[in-house]
Design an enzyme around this catalytic site. Structure first.
Site, PDB file in Angstrom:
ATOM      1  N   SER A 182     -13.114   3.685   4.824  1.00 30.88           N
ATOM      2  CA  SER A 182     -12.028   3.220   4.158  1.00 30.88           C
ATOM      3  C   SER A 182     -11.784   1.690   4.363  1.00 30.88           C
ATOM      4  O   SER A 182     -11.464   0.913   3.528  1.00 30.88           O
ATOM      5  CB  SER A 182     -10.568   3.851   4.739  1.00 30.88           C
ATOM      6  OG  SER A 182     -10.530   3.873   6.060  1.00 30.88           O
TER       7      SER A 182
ATOM      8  N   SER B 283       0.818  -1.136   0.128  1.00 28.02           N
ATOM      9  CA  SER B 283      -0.048  -0.105   0.110  1.00 28.02           C
ATOM     10  C   SER B 283       0.759   1.148  -0.089  1.00 28.02           C
ATOM     11  O   SER B 283       1.809   1.573   0.867  1.00 28.02           O
ATOM     12  CB  SER B 283      -0.778   0.034   1.259  1.00 28.02           C
ATOM     13  OG  SER B 283      -1.434   1.344   1.446  1.00 28.02           O
TER      14      SER B 283
ATOM     15  N   GLY C 193      -9.300   6.747   8.957  1.00 31.81           N
ATOM     16  CA  GLY C 193      -9.787   6.961  10.257  1.00 31.81           C
ATOM     17  C   GLY C 193     -10.933   7.875  10.329  1.00 31.81           C
ATOM     18  O   GLY C 193     -11.144   8.494  11.164  1.00 31.81           O
TER      19      GLY C 193
ATOM     20  N   ASP D 146     -22.135   0.093   5.188  1.00 31.95           N
ATOM     21  CA  ASP D 146     -20.757   0.784   4.629  1.00 31.95           C
ATOM     22  C   ASP D 146     -20.480  -0.154   3.334  1.00 31.95           C
ATOM     23  O   ASP D 146     -20.363   0.328   2.371  1.00 31.95           O
ATOM     24  CB  ASP D 146     -19.796   0.667   5.574  1.00 31.95           C
ATOM     25  CG  ASP D 146     -20.003   1.572   6.753  1.00 31.95           C
ATOM     26  OD1 ASP D 146     -20.876   2.415   6.784  1.00 31.95           O
ATOM     27  OD2 ASP D 146     -19.087   1.412   7.517  1.00 31.95           O
TER      28      ASP D 146
HETATM   29  C1  GLA Z   1     -20.439   2.610  10.750  1.00 33.39           C
HETATM   30  C2  GLA Z   1     -21.122   1.071  10.644  1.00 33.39           C
HETATM   31  C3  GLA Z   1     -22.023   1.047   9.851  1.00 33.39           C
HETATM   32  C4  GLA Z   1     -23.198   1.996  10.619  1.00 33.39           C
HETATM   33  C5  GLA Z   1     -22.658   3.305  10.805  1.00 33.39           C
HETATM   34  C6  GLA Z   1     -23.519   4.193  11.877  1.00 33.39           C
HETATM   35  O1  GLA Z   1     -20.285   3.255   9.588  1.00 33.39           O
HETATM   36  O2  GLA Z   1     -20.123   0.417   9.970  1.00 33.39           O
HETATM   37  O3  GLA Z   1     -22.838   0.010   9.985  1.00 33.39           O
HETATM   38  O4  GLA Z   1     -23.758   1.388  11.667  1.00 33.39           O
HETATM   39  O5  GLA Z   1     -21.403   3.215  11.564  1.00 33.39           O
HETATM   40  O6  GLA Z   1     -24.763   4.409  11.302  1.00 33.39           O
END
Ligand code: GLA
Length: 393
Positions: free
Chosen positions: A129, A67, A124, A174
């Site tokens: 990421s 990386s 972070g 995410d």
């Molecule tokens: C992080 C988690 C998600 C979600 C958010 C809060 O990003 O990875 O799954 O719970 O927090 O909405």
């Protein structure tokens, strides 16, 4: 970021040219926070910041990863028949976990590969990421070995890596946003059924500004897991009264009528956020579809207030940014985005107020917190995919 430069890095590190290139975005969440693991709705979108990889198959069983973001760790190497979590493999545990679970799902990865990675998502910052590198690995092995792992499976495998390999009890938002993102669209996702719809994000003469607190998300994982168990406790108590499987199934009225069965006041506040935020997300989609941007912005503000007062995941850094944002001209709404406890907030700002906005929110933040915030203009982009090897971004 430039895939051409990454090609050069690959050549320097592995002494041969790569054959294929891939990209996976980061994400912001417009509204619907801490609702995914409560079986509620979320409304995220993929952004054009993300993680790039160039790669080439090998003839043996070695996977070698480099990386550009972590040059100090050098090339991290492991064998396809030894895919256990290894603390010394730091960031490479994400691709490793993906490879492991893709193989466990019955897909054959016949050989190893060499891969060079570079991301431009601030590390972070709560812009996913980690989901980005998970889905990047998914599309990469799909592309290198023609595996045809369905997209939804890659998304679920990414979540499994987070939950079981890394040990963060996160929901599916995410990975879903990173895997399913579409240019200029938000994704309204029902996290209980995984039904989803795209909604065009037409902000007329406004931009989405990402505001990074630059506060490291220390202890964020343990606090995140704590919120999750508080919600589970609330659900168990509500289930004595109601035939529900998730807090996301409740209306505001049902919650208000039954909330007294939750014995602990803090736990009750957590559950209230989960229920109200879910409904708010649905309302926000309706307002957006109707072109009521001002009402959409108001719901974003309410979301932040609920995350600050009831869910208690904001903290002084996020609150300072968001509250300064609310005071600026041309701002429709502002709220934290992602897990909280530091990380980023977003604001919807009128085009010709953007410079003023950044100057004033930046100064207020520096004054109060003692170090600077960063600001980025967000563009909404596509989900993870293979790209041209000589693409210039
Ligand atoms: C992080 C988690 C998600 C979600 C958010 C809060 O990003 O990875 O799954 O719970 O927090 O909405």
């Amino acid at each position: 970021m430039n895939v051409k430069t990454l090609n050069k890095v690959f050549l320097e590190v592995f002494h041969v040219l790569p054959k294929q290139a891939f990209f996976a975005p980061g994400r912001i969440n417009l509204i619907g926070e801490h609702t995914d693991y409560n079986g509620g709705h979320v409304f995220p979108c993929a952004i054009t910041y993300g993680t790039y990889a160039v790669a080439r198959k090998r003839e043996d069983q070695l996977v070698r990863l480099y990386s550009k973001n972590f040059p100090e760790t050098g090339v991290i190497e492991f064998n396809l028949n030894q895919l256990d979590y290894d603390q010394e493999h730091v960031w490479a545990n994400y691709p490793k976990g993906m490879i492991r679970y893709i193989m466990e799902a019955g897909f054959n990865i016949p050989t190893g590969f060499d891969c060079a990675i570079e991301g431009n998502i601030p590390n972070g910052a709560g812009l996913s990421s980690s989901a980005s590198i998970e889905l990047l690995t998914g599309v990469l092995v799909n592309g290198l070995f023609q595996l045809d792992v369905p997209r939804l499976d890659l998304i679920k495998i990414g979540k499994r890596v987070e939950n079981e390999f890394i040990g963060v009890n996160s929901g599916i938002m995410d990975q879903f946003a990173v895997g399913m993102g579409k240019k200029d669209a938000g994704i309204l996702l029902d996290c209980q059924t995984l039904k989803y719809e795209y909604a065009p994000i037409q902000l007329e003469n406004h931009k989405i500004i990402i505001m990074n607190t630059n506060k490291r998300r220390e202890l964020a994982d343990s606090k995140y897991n704590e919120r999750r168990s508080e919600c589970e406790e609330a659900l168990e108590q509500l289930q004595q009264d109601l035939p529900i499987e998730a807090l996301g199934q409740l209306s505001e009225k049902q919650f208000d009528e039954h909330q007294h069965v939750i014995s602990n006041e803090t736990v009750r506040k957590r559950a209230k956020h989960a229920v109200y935020e879910n409904i708010r997300t649905l309302k926000a989609l309706d307002e957006l579809k109707a072109g009521n941007l001002a009402a959409f912005g108001q719901l974003m503000n309410q979301s932040h207030i609920s995350l600050r007062d009831d869910y208690e995941v904001t903290g002084v850094e996020l609150d300072s940014l968001v509250e300064a944002a609310w005071n600026q001209p041309g701002v429709l709404g502002a709220r934290m985005t992602g897990a909280g406890f530091g990380g980023c907030a977003i604001a919807i700002v009128e085009n010709n107020e953007v410079d003023h906005f950044i100057a004033h929110v930046g100064a207020a933040y520096l004054d109060k917190i003692g170090y600077a915030a960063d600001f980025y203009v967000a563009s909404i982009g596509d989900g993870a995919k293979e790209i041209e090897l000589d693409a210039v971004k």
